[in-house]
Design a protein around this motif. Structure first.
Motif, PDB file in Angstrom:
ATOM      1  N   VAL A 120       9.761 -14.863  -7.700  1.00  0.00           N
ATOM      2  CA  VAL A 120      10.706 -14.058  -6.922  1.00  0.00           C
ATOM      3  C   VAL A 120      10.199 -12.628  -6.736  1.00  0.00           C
ATOM      4  CG1 VAL A 120      13.006 -13.020  -6.995  1.00  0.00           C
ATOM      5  CG2 VAL A 120      12.713 -15.422  -7.565  1.00  0.00           C
ATOM      6  N   GLY A 121       9.636 -12.073  -7.808  1.00  0.00           N
ATOM      7  CA  GLY A 121       9.253 -10.666  -7.796  1.00  0.00           C
ATOM      8  C   GLY A 121       8.258 -10.297  -6.728  1.00  0.00           C
ATOM      9  N   VAL A 122       7.266 -11.159  -6.479  1.00  0.00           N
ATOM     10  CA  VAL A 122       6.233 -10.816  -5.505  1.00  0.00           C
ATOM     11  C   VAL A 122       6.794 -10.740  -4.083  1.00  0.00           C
ATOM     12  CG1 VAL A 122       4.320 -11.747  -6.843  1.00  0.00           C
ATOM     13  CG2 VAL A 122       5.575 -13.262  -5.307  1.00  0.00           C
ATOM     14  N   ILE A 123       7.974 -11.306  -3.874  1.00  0.00           N
ATOM     15  CA  ILE A 123       8.601 -11.254  -2.548  1.00  0.00           C
ATOM     16  C   ILE A 123       9.737 -10.235  -2.526  1.00  0.00           C
ATOM     17  CG2 ILE A 123       9.975 -12.574  -0.890  1.00  0.00           C
ATOM     18  CD1 ILE A 123       8.327 -15.013  -1.614  1.00  0.00           C
ATOM     19  N   PHE A 124      10.653 -10.344  -3.489  1.00  0.00           N
ATOM     20  CA  PHE A 124      11.845  -9.493  -3.464  1.00  0.00           C
ATOM     21  C   PHE A 124      11.549  -8.023  -3.728  1.00  0.00           C
ATOM     22  CE2 PHE A 124      15.281 -12.901  -4.539  1.00  0.00           C
ATOM     23  CZ  PHE A 124      14.868 -13.639  -3.432  1.00  0.00           C
ATOM     24  N   ILE A 125      10.703  -7.731  -4.716  1.00  0.00           N
ATOM     25  CA  ILE A 125      10.466  -6.333  -5.096  1.00  0.00           C
ATOM     26  C   ILE A 125       9.828  -5.532  -3.952  1.00  0.00           C
ATOM     27  CG2 ILE A 125       9.179  -4.810  -6.668  1.00  0.00           C
ATOM     28  CD1 ILE A 125       9.738  -6.871  -8.889  1.00  0.00           C
ATOM     29  N   PRO A 126       8.774  -6.034  -3.304  1.00  0.00           N
ATOM     30  CA  PRO A 126       8.240  -5.284  -2.166  1.00  0.00           C
ATOM     31  C   PRO A 126       9.241  -5.143  -1.007  1.00  0.00           C
ATOM     32  CG  PRO A 126       6.609  -6.816  -2.986  1.00  0.00           C
ATOM     33  CD  PRO A 126       7.892  -7.159  -3.668  1.00  0.00           C
ATOM     34  N   ILE A 127      10.110  -6.153  -0.817  1.00  0.00           N
ATOM     35  CA  ILE A 127      11.139  -6.048   0.229  1.00  0.00           C
ATOM     36  C   ILE A 127      12.046  -4.860  -0.062  1.00  0.00           C
ATOM     37  CG2 ILE A 127      13.264  -7.098   1.114  1.00  0.00           C
ATOM     38  CD1 ILE A 127      11.893  -9.783   1.021  1.00  0.00           C
ATOM     39  N   LEU A 128      12.488  -4.757  -1.308  1.00  0.00           N
ATOM     40  CA  LEU A 128      13.376  -3.659  -1.693  1.00  0.00           C
ATOM     41  C   LEU A 128      12.663  -2.315  -1.552  1.00  0.00           C
ATOM     42  CD1 LEU A 128      15.011  -6.071  -2.827  1.00  0.00           C
ATOM     43  CD2 LEU A 128      15.662  -4.614  -4.745  1.00  0.00           C
ATOM     44  N   MET A 129      11.414  -2.258  -1.983  1.00  0.00           N
ATOM     45  CA  MET A 129      10.653  -1.007  -1.892  1.00  0.00           C
ATOM     46  C   MET A 129      10.424  -0.599  -0.432  1.00  0.00           C
ATOM     47  SD  MET A 129       7.965  -1.803  -5.021  1.00  0.00           S
ATOM     48  CE  MET A 129       6.792  -0.547  -4.547  1.00  0.00           C
ATOM     49  N   SER A 130      10.157  -1.587   0.435  1.00  0.00           N
ATOM     50  CA  SER A 130       9.939  -1.270   1.845  1.00  0.00           C
ATOM     51  C   SER A 130      11.221  -0.776   2.505  1.00  0.00           C
ATOM     52  CB  SER A 130       9.408  -2.499   2.586  1.00  0.00           C
ATOM     53  OG  SER A 130      10.390  -3.526   2.633  1.00  0.00           O
ATOM     54  N   ALA A 131      12.391  -1.089   1.891  1.00  0.00           N
ATOM     55  CA  ALA A 131      13.673  -0.608   2.407  1.00  0.00           C
ATOM     56  C   ALA A 131      14.013   0.777   1.860  1.00  0.00           C
ATOM     57  CB  ALA A 131      14.780  -1.595   2.063  1.00  0.00           C
ATOM     58  N   GLY A 132      13.092   1.362   1.076  1.00  0.00           N
ATOM     59  CA  GLY A 132      13.302   2.718   0.565  1.00  0.00           C
ATOM     60  C   GLY A 132      13.867   2.786  -0.831  1.00  0.00           C
ATOM     61  N   ILE A 133      13.988   1.643  -1.510  1.00  0.00           N
ATOM     62  CA  ILE A 133      14.534   1.625  -2.874  1.00  0.00           C
ATOM     63  C   ILE A 133      13.420   1.956  -3.865  1.00  0.00           C
ATOM     64  CG2 ILE A 133      15.551   0.124  -4.647  1.00  0.00           C
ATOM     65  CD1 ILE A 133      16.898  -1.387  -2.295  1.00  0.00           C
ATOM     66  N   HIS A 134      13.759   2.765  -4.869  1.00  0.00           N
ATOM     67  CA  HIS A 134      12.794   3.189  -5.885  1.00  0.00           C
ATOM     68  C   HIS A 134      12.182   1.959  -6.570  1.00  0.00           C
ATOM     69  CE1 HIS A 134      11.233   4.911  -9.627  1.00  0.00           C
ATOM     70  NE2 HIS A 134      11.238   6.086  -9.004  1.00  0.00           N
ATOM     71  N   PRO A 135      10.871   1.968  -6.854  1.00  0.00           N
ATOM     72  CA  PRO A 135      10.216   0.806  -7.459  1.00  0.00           C
ATOM     73  C   PRO A 135      10.869   0.316  -8.754  1.00  0.00           C
ATOM     74  CG  PRO A 135       8.574   2.374  -6.704  1.00  0.00           C
ATOM     75  CD  PRO A 135       9.901   3.039  -6.515  1.00  0.00           C
ATOM     76  N   ALA A 136      11.230   1.232  -9.655  1.00  0.00           N
ATOM     77  CA  ALA A 136      11.856   0.827 -10.915  1.00  0.00           C
ATOM     78  C   ALA A 136      13.213   0.182 -10.666  1.00  0.00           C
ATOM     79  CB  ALA A 136      12.000   2.033 -11.852  1.00  0.00           C
ATOM     80  N   MET A 137      13.942   0.690  -9.689  1.00  0.00           N
ATOM     81  CA  MET A 137      15.243   0.121  -9.344  1.00  0.00           C
ATOM     82  C   MET A 137      15.065  -1.254  -8.703  1.00  0.00           C
ATOM     83  SD  MET A 137      18.484   0.566  -9.588  1.00  0.00           S
ATOM     84  CE  MET A 137      18.598   2.315 -10.031  1.00  0.00           C
ATOM     85  N   ALA A 138      14.024  -1.405  -7.888  1.00  0.00           N
ATOM     86  CA  ALA A 138      13.737  -2.701  -7.268  1.00  0.00           C
ATOM     87  C   ALA A 138      13.409  -3.744  -8.340  1.00  0.00           C
ATOM     88  CB  ALA A 138      12.571  -2.565  -6.291  1.00  0.00           C
ATOM     89  N   ALA A 139      12.596  -3.339  -9.318  1.00  0.00           N
ATOM     90  CA  ALA A 139      12.242  -4.252 -10.405  1.00  0.00           C
ATOM     91  C   ALA A 139      13.471  -4.598 -11.238  1.00  0.00           C
ATOM     92  CB  ALA A 139      11.165  -3.624 -11.284  1.00  0.00           C
TER      93      ALA A 139
END
Length: 416
Positions: A120-139
């Motif tokens: 899940v992480g390899v797809i969801f985390i970059p999606i969240l980050m590309s939407a402007g969400i902080h990396p730690a918050m995305a994780a």
């Protein structure tokens, strides 16, 4: 004197587990040592032999992990993850809670927290980050959802609780389902509010602005359905024709996956049995080791002393069942050993505390799972943090409040 010696050995076990020594080796060695000191060396060896043939647990856990390996071989798990990921991209303000809840759902089908986080992480985390969400918050959004395995029939704790309560595994899952769902909603909502408060819900500019979803993968809806099919059959199959056990549902799922994906039958069969073998070695192996450990504690009178202490302090029983496995899992990175040990040693005596075994066992399982979800040294945490490029502790800081509130909510639902 024996109780003091036992307590010292248990403290030593906790220390060695924290140092990441092989848990099965530590538990078996400690169990045999305590049994020898008590003058009952065969008690530990007999417990080893007895635990090896725990039919209910072996059939459910091994068949479930065999099916999970089939999903990996056929690639159906990727279709499910990518399909949900594409929906997630369009959620806007609901992106953070959507990621948490979507991870929770996928973790039902992919019960390994580390395996789910990787998929899940390899797809969801970059999606969240590309939407402007902080990396730690995305994780943290992904990590907070990695206890959906509580609703998986193959989860070892569900099997243990079912055996202690003398009920079917599906009844155990139905019993704690509300606590699990309420917990993930609380965790997702809390994380969203925290992100807004910390101003980490927007404004982050990822390097390169990469798009995480594998657009070249043409999603097949039937492939995406396959990982969830056995769980659907078990939880929704109220009609007599659909009423069946976990192994039967997993086999049906594997056979339908074979038909849908038209995979190589030989390789699919090999994948199923490889998964079963891994499950026995790595999951049932822990159950066997815990059985030896608990028998050693019983030989020294440590379990009896613990029960008597809890009977004299009945007000602490609910707290112990909730926070004991939670804290041990949080500091050790694994909820399995602590939770199974608690359920094997204490939960059989639940009636003496005015509780039902299914309630106490479910709470201990949920506590251990949530503790692992909040642990900075858990494999799933390290994977999520690595994908986001942040320190694991930063991830845990963000999901700590939501996970703790989820724990308290579970305690109220199951024990009050």
């Amino acid at each position: 004197m024996m109780v003091i010696i036992g307590a010292i050995i248990v403290i030593g076990v906790i220390y060695l587990l924290l140092k990441r020594h092989e848990s099965r080796m530590v538990l078996i060695a400690a169990g045999i040592l305590m049994a020898v000191i008590a003058g009952k060396p065969m008690a530990a060896l007999d417990a080893f032999a007895k635990s090896m043939t725990n039919a209910g647990l072996i059939t459910s856990v091994c068949s479930c992990m065999g099916f999970a390996m089939v999903m990996k071989y056929t690639g159906c798990d990727k279709h499910l993850v990518v399909a949900i990921g594409k929906v997630l991209k369009k959620m806007g303000f609901m992106l953070i809670p959507g990621a948490t809840i979507a991870t929770f759902i996928i973790n039902i089908a992919i019960p390994s927290a580390a395996g789910c986080s990787a998929a899940v992480g390899v797809i969801f985390i970059p999606i969240l980050m590309s939407a402007g969400i902080h990396p730690a918050m995305a994780a943290a959004a992904v990590k907070s959802g990695t206890y959906g395995s509580m609703l998986n029939p193959g989860l070892v704790h569900n099997g243990v609780i079912a055996k202690l309560s003398n009920v079917e595994i599906t009844e155990v899952i139905t019993h704690h389902m509300m606590a699990d769902i309420v917990g993930v909603i609380i965790a997702a909502t809390t994380l969203t509010i925290l992100a807004i408060f910390l101003k980490e819900n927007k404004g982050y500019l990822p390097e390169g602005g990469n798009d995480a979803v594998a657009e070249d993968l043409k999603i097949n809806p039937l492939y995406a359905l396959m990982p969830l099919l056995p769980v659907i059959i078990l939880l929704v199959g109220m009609a007599p024709i659909l009423k069946m056990g976990v192994p039967q549902a997993m086999l049906i799922g594997a056979l339908l996956s074979l038909a849908v994906t038209r995979s190589n039958p030989t390789k699919l069969t090999k994948s199923f049995f490889d998964g079963m073998g891994d499950a026995y070695a790595n999951i049932i192996g822990i159950i066997i080791s815990v059985g030896v450990f608990v028998s050693g504690m019983q030989s020294l009178g440590l379990v009896k002393a613990l029960i008597n202490w809890m009977l004299e302090s009945t007000g602490i029983v609910k707290i112990a069942a909730t926070f004991g496995p939670f804290i041990l899992a949080m500091i050790s990175g694994s909820g399995d050993a602590a939770t199974v040990a608690f359920n094997e040693a204490v939960t059989p005596h639940a009636a003496q505390f005015g509780l039902q075994a299914i309630d106490m066992g479910s709470m201990a399982a949920l506590g251990g799972t949530l503790g692992r979800t909040m642990s900075p040294i858990a494999g799933a945490t390290i994977i999520c943090a690595g994908i986001a490029g942040v320190d694991p502790m930063e991830v845990c800081k963000r999901n700590a409040l939501g996970i703790t509130l989820a724990l308290l909510a579970g305690m109220v639902i199951l024990l009050f």
